[in-house]
Each structure stands twice: as C-alpha cells, then as structure tokens.
Write a protein that holds these residues in place. Structure first.
Motif, PDB file in Angstrom:
ATOM      1  N   LYS A 154      18.421 -54.164 -90.884  1.00 24.75           N
ATOM      2  CA  LYS A 154      17.412 -53.245 -91.881  1.00 24.75           C
ATOM      3  C   LYS A 154      16.545 -54.501 -92.511  1.00 24.75           C
ATOM      4  O   LYS A 154      15.219 -54.194 -92.733  1.00 24.75           O
TER       5      LYS A 154
ATOM      6  N   LEU B 163      12.351 -54.716 -91.807  1.00 24.94           N
ATOM      7  CA  LEU B 163      11.376 -54.572 -92.989  1.00 24.94           C
ATOM      8  C   LEU B 163      10.398 -55.693 -92.732  1.00 24.94           C
ATOM      9  O   LEU B 163       9.256 -55.636 -93.056  1.00 24.94           O
TER      10      LEU B 163
ATOM     11  N   ARG C 130       7.901 -54.718 -90.118  1.00 27.97           N
ATOM     12  CA  ARG C 130       6.983 -53.814 -90.539  1.00 27.97           C
ATOM     13  C   ARG C 130       5.920 -54.450 -91.456  1.00 27.97           C
ATOM     14  O   ARG C 130       4.855 -54.139 -91.177  1.00 27.97           O
ATOM     15  N   GLN C 131       6.319 -55.433 -92.143  1.00 34.30           N
ATOM     16  CA  GLN C 131       5.573 -56.195 -92.956  1.00 34.30           C
ATOM     17  C   GLN C 131       4.749 -56.888 -92.252  1.00 34.30           C
ATOM     18  O   GLN C 131       3.229 -57.060 -92.619  1.00 34.30           O
TER      19      GLN C 131
ATOM     20  N   SER D  24      19.675 -46.045 -97.464  1.00 36.21           N
ATOM     21  CA  SER D  24      18.304 -46.826 -97.464  1.00 36.21           C
ATOM     22  C   SER D  24      17.797 -47.011 -96.107  1.00 36.21           C
ATOM     23  O   SER D  24      16.510 -46.726 -95.950  1.00 36.21           O
ATOM     24  N   THR D  25      18.620 -47.154 -95.153  1.00 36.60           N
ATOM     25  CA  THR D  25      18.245 -47.150 -93.688  1.00 36.60           C
ATOM     26  C   THR D  25      17.595 -45.991 -93.429  1.00 36.60           C
ATOM     27  O   THR D  25      16.644 -45.831 -92.872  1.00 36.60           O
TER      28      THR D  25
ATOM     29  N   HIS E 227      16.648 -43.644 -95.386  1.00 37.42           N
ATOM     30  CA  HIS E 227      15.462 -43.212 -96.321  1.00 37.42           C
ATOM     31  C   HIS E 227      14.145 -43.942 -95.902  1.00 37.42           C
ATOM     32  O   HIS E 227      13.123 -43.414 -95.871  1.00 37.42           O
ATOM     33  N   HIS E 228      14.280 -45.140 -95.105  1.00 36.61           N
ATOM     34  CA  HIS E 228      13.120 -45.999 -94.709  1.00 36.61           C
ATOM     35  C   HIS E 228      12.790 -45.481 -93.129  1.00 36.61           C
ATOM     36  O   HIS E 228      11.942 -45.882 -92.469  1.00 36.61           O
TER      37      HIS E 228
ATOM     38  N   MET F  87      14.167 -45.546 -90.291  1.00 34.80           N
ATOM     39  CA  MET F  87      14.387 -46.804 -89.371  1.00 34.80           C
ATOM     40  C   MET F  87      14.706 -46.306 -87.909  1.00 34.80           C
ATOM     41  O   MET F  87      15.986 -46.568 -87.463  1.00 34.80           O
TER      42      MET F  87
ATOM     43  N   ASP G  45      12.891 -41.139 -84.867  1.00 36.59           N
ATOM     44  CA  ASP G  45      12.012 -41.774 -86.235  1.00 36.59           C
ATOM     45  C   ASP G  45      13.375 -41.818 -87.111  1.00 36.59           C
ATOM     46  O   ASP G  45      13.226 -41.866 -88.532  1.00 36.59           O
ATOM     47  N   ARG G  46      14.671 -41.846 -86.690  1.00 38.11           N
ATOM     48  CA  ARG G  46      15.979 -41.996 -87.561  1.00 38.11           C
ATOM     49  C   ARG G  46      16.775 -42.977 -86.915  1.00 38.11           C
ATOM     50  O   ARG G  46      16.878 -43.266 -85.764  1.00 38.11           O
TER      51      ARG G  46
END
Length: 652
Positions: free
Chosen positions: A140, A144, A147-148, A175-176, A178-179, A181, A243-244
């Motif tokens: 995760k 992140l 993506r940044q 949270s994974t 939620h984002h 991923m 998208d999941r």
C-alpha cells in the motif's frame, strides 16, 4: 556417508522457456525445475522451508512467466512474498528466470549469499519479510509513493494463510479499498498448514472470501496448482475489479508437487507437518528428488524434448548429530513442575515444537493454549489469565515475542501481575534464518519493563533452574533461550542456585575479567581463554545470567579483583547487559575502577552459517581473544564492521 546432490543448470531453464510452445506446459515445466533446485538449495544449506516453497511454486511461476509486465526491472510490476518462508522457492525461480546469478543456487543461508528470509540487499527483494503480517501495508505504501510520483505499475503480494492471523493484515484492508487500489493483488497461499499444524485446528480463518469482500475488496478463489485456472482467475481479476484491490485465495497443498513432502500424504493420525523447516533426511531427499525429476521429464517428453540434463555437485557434508537444546530441557522442567503447580498455564504462538512445549501439551492439555500467529492477542490474554489467578508462561520466538506485543507486555507490567515470557531462538545464532529471526534487541526492548527480570540460562541445568526461579520469584520474567546446541564445555558448568543479580566465576583466572551469558557467548569466551592462556593472559570468565539486573555489592567485589572488565553479549551494544553493568559501576564508584569495554553487535545481524556470523560481528573466540588482549595491554581494539560494507539498497 556424504550425500550426493544434483541440480538443474540455467541452460535447462532456458531450454524449457524457449522449447515448449504451450504456455501452460511451459509454466508447469518451469515450476517443476524450480522445485528440484529448491530441494537442492535447502539440502546444501542444511535448512530452509520446503513446504511453503513448494506450495507457492506454481503461482510464482505463473506470475513471472505469464502475468507480470516487465518483472525484475526497475519500472516493471512488483512481486514479493510477505510470508517469507517461501524464500528458497522464490530464489530458485528468480535464478531460473535469469534475474539472479546462477552461482547463488549454492549459497542459500550463506554469508553474502541468499538470506534465509527475503532481504532488500538481494536484488528484486523490495522489502524485508519473514516477520509476518506486514506485506499488504508495505505494498500500500509503495502504491501511494507511485501515485505521488506519477508512476503506474501493479503489485502482487503473497501471504500465507497462517500469516492472516496477524492483525496488521486486517488493519491494512479498509484503507486499501478506500483508496481504490486496483494496482494491488494479494495471493493467499492457502495450503491449510501453518508452522506446526493445521490452520483450522489453531485459529480457523472461516470464510476468507466473505471477510475480504466485507472490507470492499474483490475476492476470487482458485486451484493454486492449476495453470489454466490461474490464468482464468487473473484474467477475471483484471476484467471484473479494475479499480479495486483483489485477493485471490489459491488453494494449494503444503509441499505440493511432490508426494514425499505433500501434506496430503500425511498419515491420518499425524498432527504435525514434518517439512515446514529444516532439510529432509537423506532417504526423503532421495525419494523426493526422484519424484521431481520424473515429473519434469514427463512434461519435457510431452513437449518432444530430451530429458533433463542435471549437474552433479560435490556431496553435502552430513549435519552433526542432534543434541539437547535448551528449550527441550526448559519444556521438560516446565511440564514436570506443573504437576505440583496447577496454576501454571502455557500459551503458544504456533511454535510448540521449537519452544519445547510438546511435553507440556501432552501432559497438561487442559492448561495448554494455542493462540497461533497472533502474539499481541496472546500476551494480552496472558494478562487476563494472570488477573484471574493463573501463572501464564507465554511462548514464541524471541524475535517476535519481545517486539510484536511490546505494548501489551508493558501494559501487563503496569498492572503489576506476574507473567513469564519465554523467547526461543534468542540471540545472534542460529544466523541462517536471517535478521527477521535473530533476536538481538530483546534485552533493550524488555529490560526497562517495570518489575520484569531478563534472564538467560546457559545450559540444560541452567534452564531447569530458570524454570524454578520463574515459579518462585515475585517478578515477571523474560527468559532468553538460545536455540543452538550447547557447547560441551558450557554444559559441563552445570548450574548454581539463582539469586537475582548475582553471577558466578566459571573459569578462575587473573585480573582480566570477561562477563557473559548464554551458551554462545560463554562458549566463545571459554575458548578465547584457552587461546589467551598460551600468551600468558589468564582470563577470568564470569557467567552473569541476569541481563537487566546486577547486584551492586557482588559487582563491587568483582570489580575490586579486576584491572580490565570486558562484557560480551550477542545483542546490540546499546541497551544491553554492558550498559547495565557500566551504569552500576559508575553509581557505586569503587575506589579503583577497572578499564571497561562492552563487546556486542553494532550492525544489523548477518545471515550465514554460525561460524560466519560470529566472525562477521567480532564474536568468534579468536576475535574475542584479540579484543581482550588489546584491552589487557591497553592498546584498544579494532573498530566494528561498518554497515556500509554491505552495499546500498536499491529503490523499488
């Protein structure tokens, strides 16, 4: 008799990858060759994890050959194993894929070779794993970061089913999702067996598909040994859940692909899987090797290729005969003492064999509690048991017991209730599993706990005395139990009645005094004393089994008879026994203060043979003799090894 070994050379992997057109057959052949070399590597090393490597082999082969885009490149898709036990199989696949040098096939668990568990200093190992439950969180974080930085690639993480008992896995899921991923795919190697026994008998996972779906993940199930089914599952993953994050529960067999090692070959009345760790017997190796070669040759025959051309290697030197380990003496004494002490209960974290608890579990099954791979839960439950009037003895590998539930241990300590923590595999050795399993910060992590004594026995008699001490003392105790064979000269020392903070002279000598604890350090010090004796230095060797306690009056007497005091420990130099002794010396301020030196680890512990690791960290008898000689002569000692010598860590 030395055992002859053979392996698959890289040229044969290349022949399979270029000579078999059918992708399913090509992947099956690649996986079969990986299993042969995994067996070779584990036999050559004398240790390693076969069962997990074999159960994951077909999935790993599919990912490398069919699923991942540009694997093993800086910008390609990323794969890593969170469980880490399948490292030999992963190394074998990466060598066969051409990503790792072929000569590393000979260097599993050797210094500057392939560590026992994944390490970032090995190419294409993005994270250190082996301490379980961290993989999903690591992936995760990497997503992140990608993506940044505007980078897009897919992440594939292998977890074990027993590993899912660690709570951090479940913390990471919400949270994974939620984002969103969609880059992340987790594969559960659902081989149904954890370290000791069946997952369902320890802490059943229930409906994994429903659990992951409840967190918002896509979830699929597949036969992890079926190449067509694997392809279909990964295709559905891409089409149905772009998208999941997705979990693919791969139903596998521990030891799969080889009848000798397969859990499906276990007798109905056998509860412990025999091939989780360690090298198999010569007989099992012979039958397994023949099975694997036959299976590979059959795939090659179907493809119209000639049989495997194996390379014969120098015979492996047979291992030393087994000897009594401290945890065995500890376990026998605990079971015996529990006959009279009915308040004693034993808690285990899926390591009943390696912590010596089989006698207790057999003789007192109603007082034995298996918690699985869930140390935080186990330690807090021990606090509840203590509150209810029981005396819990809590067990795991020291590397996990002092660290994963450190906050829970502290919470128990603040409540002032007595709990005994018994950590096996303590210290630098054995070094072959690698730093995730080498407990060299446990004294500093536990030493400051209120009302807690840190105690390390050196031999079987000392282990039995330690159990009796734990029963009688009002303190909580952390037992640091080494899992290596006890040197004969240390075993011959026997044990004396334990008094908190008091040591004993185990080799009388002159005014150069060395202090240590445990079988490894005392064994090396006694051998160093023999070397120094030939040079006219008569070393006094002292056993001080208390690692966070020292009696001031006893220490004052020892210091009065010493010109040089050297404390040696297989622990980081910061926060260990030497720091405790040095502070006490300064506080009591003797009239004549001896020169003082603490010797211990200054860098992350190295993976390798025991001899290699001792030398790498300056703890071998010959090095200790040089250090002690320099101290006695007032010339100082050479500086410690520099971590930079290990090279840099590449960006993932």
């Amino acid at each position: 008799m030395n055992l002859p070994l053979s392996r698959v050379p890289l040229a044969e992997f290349d022949r399979v990858r270029t000579g078999i057109e059918d992708p399913y057959e090509r992947t099956r052949a690649f996986s079969a060759l990986c299993r042969i070399n995994t067996l070779y590597m584990v036999m050559r090393a004398g240790s390693g994890h076969l069962g997990s490597s074999f159960s994951a082999a077909d999935v790993v082969s599919h990912l490398l050959l069919n699923e991942m885009t540009d694997p093993c490149t800086d910008d390609g898709d990323v794969y890593f194993s969170s469980k880490g036990h399948d490292a030999p199989g992963l190394y074998s696949a990466l060598i066969g894929f051409g990503a790792l040098p072929e000569d590393l096939v000979h260097r599993l668990r050797k210094m500057d070779g392939l560590p026992g568990h994944p390490d970032v200093h090995t190419p294409f190992m993005p994270f250190n794993t082996g301490s379980l439950g961290m993989g999903i969180s690591k992936a995760k974080g990497l997503i992140l970061a990608d993506r940044q930085l505007g980078r897009r690639r897919r992440m594939y993480v292998m977890t074990g089913d027993g590993e899912l008992q660690e709570g951090q896995n479940w913390e990471a899921l919400g949270s994974t999702a939620h984002h969103a991923m969609g880059e992340l795919t987790v594969i559960v190697d659902h081989n149904k067996i954890q370290s000791d026994t069946w997952v369902s008998d320890v802490n059943d996972l229930g409906d994994l598909i429903a659990k992951f779906e409840a967190f918002g993940w896509g979830a699929l199930r597949v036969d992890g040994h079926d190449q067509q089914a694997l392809e279909a599952a990964f295709r559905k993953r891409a089409e149905a859940f772009p998208d999941r994050p997705v979990v693919i529960v791969a139903d596998t067999v521990k030891g799969g692909g080889c009848e000798t090692f397969a859990a499906t070959s276990m007798p109905a009345d056998e509860w412990m899987y025999q091939f989780h760790s360690g090298a198999p017997s010569d007989e099992d190796h012979g039958s397994a090797h023949a099975e694997l070669v036959t299976a590979a040759d059959e795939i090659l025959r179907r493809a119209g290729l000639d049989p495997l051309r194996l390379v014969s290697e120098a015979p492996r030197v047979p291992p030393a005969p087994p000897s009594l380990r401290l945890f065995q003496a500890y376990g026998e004494e605990l079971a015996a003492q529990a006959e009279q002490r009915t308040d004693v209960v034993a808690l285990d974290a899926d390591l009943v064999l390696d912590t010596g608890l089989i006698p207790f579990s057999e003789r007192h099954p109603d007082r034995f509690f298996e918690f699985g791979i869930a140390e935080q839960d186990m330690v807090s439950a021990a606090g509840g048991m203590a509150a209810g009037g029981l005396l819990p003895f809590v067990h795991s590998f020291s590397c996990f017991l002092h660290s994963r539930p450190n906050e829970q241990i502290y919470n128990n300590a603040t409540e002032g209730r007595k709990v005994v923590y018994a950590g096996a595999l303590a210290g630098l050795l054995p070094a072959q599993p690698g730093h995730s399993h080498q407990a060299v910060r446990d004294v500093s992590a536990i030493g400051a706990m209120p009302g807690t004594v840190v105690l390390q026995p050196a031999n079987a008699a000392g282990a039995r005395a330690a159990v009796r001490y734990c029963l009688d003392t009002p303190h909580s105790v952390y037992l640091r139990i080494a899992s290596v064979a006890v040197p004969a000269e240390v075993d011959a020392l026997g044990a004396e009645e334990l008094r908190t903070g008091f040591g004993r002279i185990v080799r009388a000598g002159g005014r150069t005094v060395a202090v240590g604890a445990g079988p490894v350090v005392l064994g090396q010090l006694l051998r160093a004393a023999q070397l120094l004796e030939t040079e006219g230095i008569d070393l006094t060797v002292v056993e001080l089994p208390w690692l966070n306690r020292v009696d001031a009056d006893w220490l004052a007497g020892l210091a009065a008879d010493a010109d040089q005091l050297i404390v040696v420990e297989d622990h980081y130099v910061k926060g260990g026994q030497a720091d405790r002794i040095a502070r006490t010396l300064l506080e009591i301020a003797p009239a004549a203060l001896p020169s003082f030196r603490g010797v211990g680890l200054t860098e992350v512990p190295r993976c390798g043979t025991d001899e290699e690791a001792l030398k790498a960290h300056g703890l071998h008898a010959e090095q200790l003799a040089r250090t002690i000689r320099a101290e006695a002569e007032g010339t100082g000692t050479p500086g410690p090894l520099d971590l930079a010598s290990r090279g840099t860590v590449r960006r993932v």
